[in-house]
Scaffold this motif. Sequence first.
Motif, PDB file in Angstrom:
ATOM      1  N   PRO A  72      37.199  65.784 -29.304  1.00  0.00           N
ATOM      2  CA  PRO A  72      36.250  66.884 -29.557  1.00  0.00           C
ATOM      3  C   PRO A  72      34.805  66.583 -29.181  1.00  0.00           C
ATOM      4  O   PRO A  72      34.066  67.507 -28.834  1.00  0.00           O
ATOM      5  N   THR A  73      34.378  65.325 -29.267  1.00  0.00           N
ATOM      6  CA  THR A  73      32.955  65.044 -29.034  1.00  0.00           C
ATOM      7  C   THR A  73      32.691  63.977 -27.982  1.00  0.00           C
ATOM      8  O   THR A  73      31.533  63.678 -27.696  1.00  0.00           O
ATOM      9  N   ALA A  74      33.722  63.400 -27.374  1.00  0.00           N
ATOM     10  CA  ALA A  74      33.514  62.285 -26.453  1.00  0.00           C
ATOM     11  C   ALA A  74      32.703  62.667 -25.223  1.00  0.00           C
ATOM     12  O   ALA A  74      32.027  61.822 -24.634  1.00  0.00           O
ATOM     13  N   THR A  75      32.739  63.938 -24.821  1.00  0.00           N
ATOM     14  CA  THR A  75      31.977  64.354 -23.648  1.00  0.00           C
ATOM     15  C   THR A  75      30.641  65.015 -23.992  1.00  0.00           C
ATOM     16  O   THR A  75      29.860  65.319 -23.085  1.00  0.00           O
ATOM     17  N   THR A  76      30.379  65.226 -25.275  1.00  0.00           N
ATOM     18  CA  THR A  76      29.163  65.952 -25.650  1.00  0.00           C
ATOM     19  C   THR A  76      28.202  65.149 -26.514  1.00  0.00           C
ATOM     20  O   THR A  76      27.001  65.446 -26.523  1.00  0.00           O
TER      21      THR A  76
END
Length: 234
Positions: A72-76
Motif C-alpha cells: 500500500p505505501t512502498a511506492t508513495t
Amino acid sequence: MDCGPRLPAPSTPAALALAARCRSAAGPDRPGGDLYDVLLTPNGPRLIIGDVKGHGPAAAPLAATVLDAARPTATTEPDPARLATTLDARLRPHLDAEDFVTLLVADFHPHEVRLANCGHPPPLHITRRRLDPLTPRHPSPPLGLDPAPRVQRIRLLPDQRLLLYTDGLTEARAADGTFFPLDSRARAALLAPTLDQALDTLLDLHHQHTRHTPAAADDLTLLLAQPTSPDRPY
C-alpha cells in the motif's frame, strides 16, 4: 537461480542498472524466506530486500506477507525509515512471539543512496579501490522487535556499485568452518564488466568456498545496483 516470493516488479528504472540472483534452500522452483522488490517512487528507484526467520518453504508464507504489507505505501512513502516502521506495525498481527524479519530499504537519488536498515546485513559499497560494508551508526532491531531505523545517506557515483544481500552469502561456511570472505577476490568479482557477470563470478566464488560442505542450508538473494544517469531527474 530460482527466486522466492516477491511482488511483480516493474522494469528497472532507466537511471539504475540492476542484476538479481536468488536461491531457495529447498531447491529450484520452491519459495524460501528471502524477499525483494524493485519499485519506482516519485523520488526515484527503491529496492527492498528482507529475510524472515527460518528458511525454505516453511518461511515462504511470511515472506509473501511482508511484501503484501508493503504494497500500500512502498511506492508513495518518501521516507525509507518511516516505511520500515509502518511495515512493522502492519506485520505485528501476523508475527508469532519469536518471529522477526530483517529488512533493508534503499532509495536511489542523484549522487546518493538513502538506506533504512532493520537488522539486515549491511550493503556493500563497491569502488575500484574498496569494498566497504555500510554498517549503520545507529543499528536497529529487525521488524517484529521494535525497530527504530535512521536514514543513512551515502554518496554513490555512476562508476560505483551497491550490493544488497541476505546472510546466505556471508554465513556460508567452508569445510573448515570459515565464513565466506568479503575480500579482494570478492571485490574483483563485483567489478566485472557487467552486473550479471559480477554476480555470476561472485556465486562461483561462493560455490568454491562451500563445495566440500553439505548443500547450502539457507536462502540466498543478491541485488547489485549501479546508477547510470546521476544528473538526470528520475
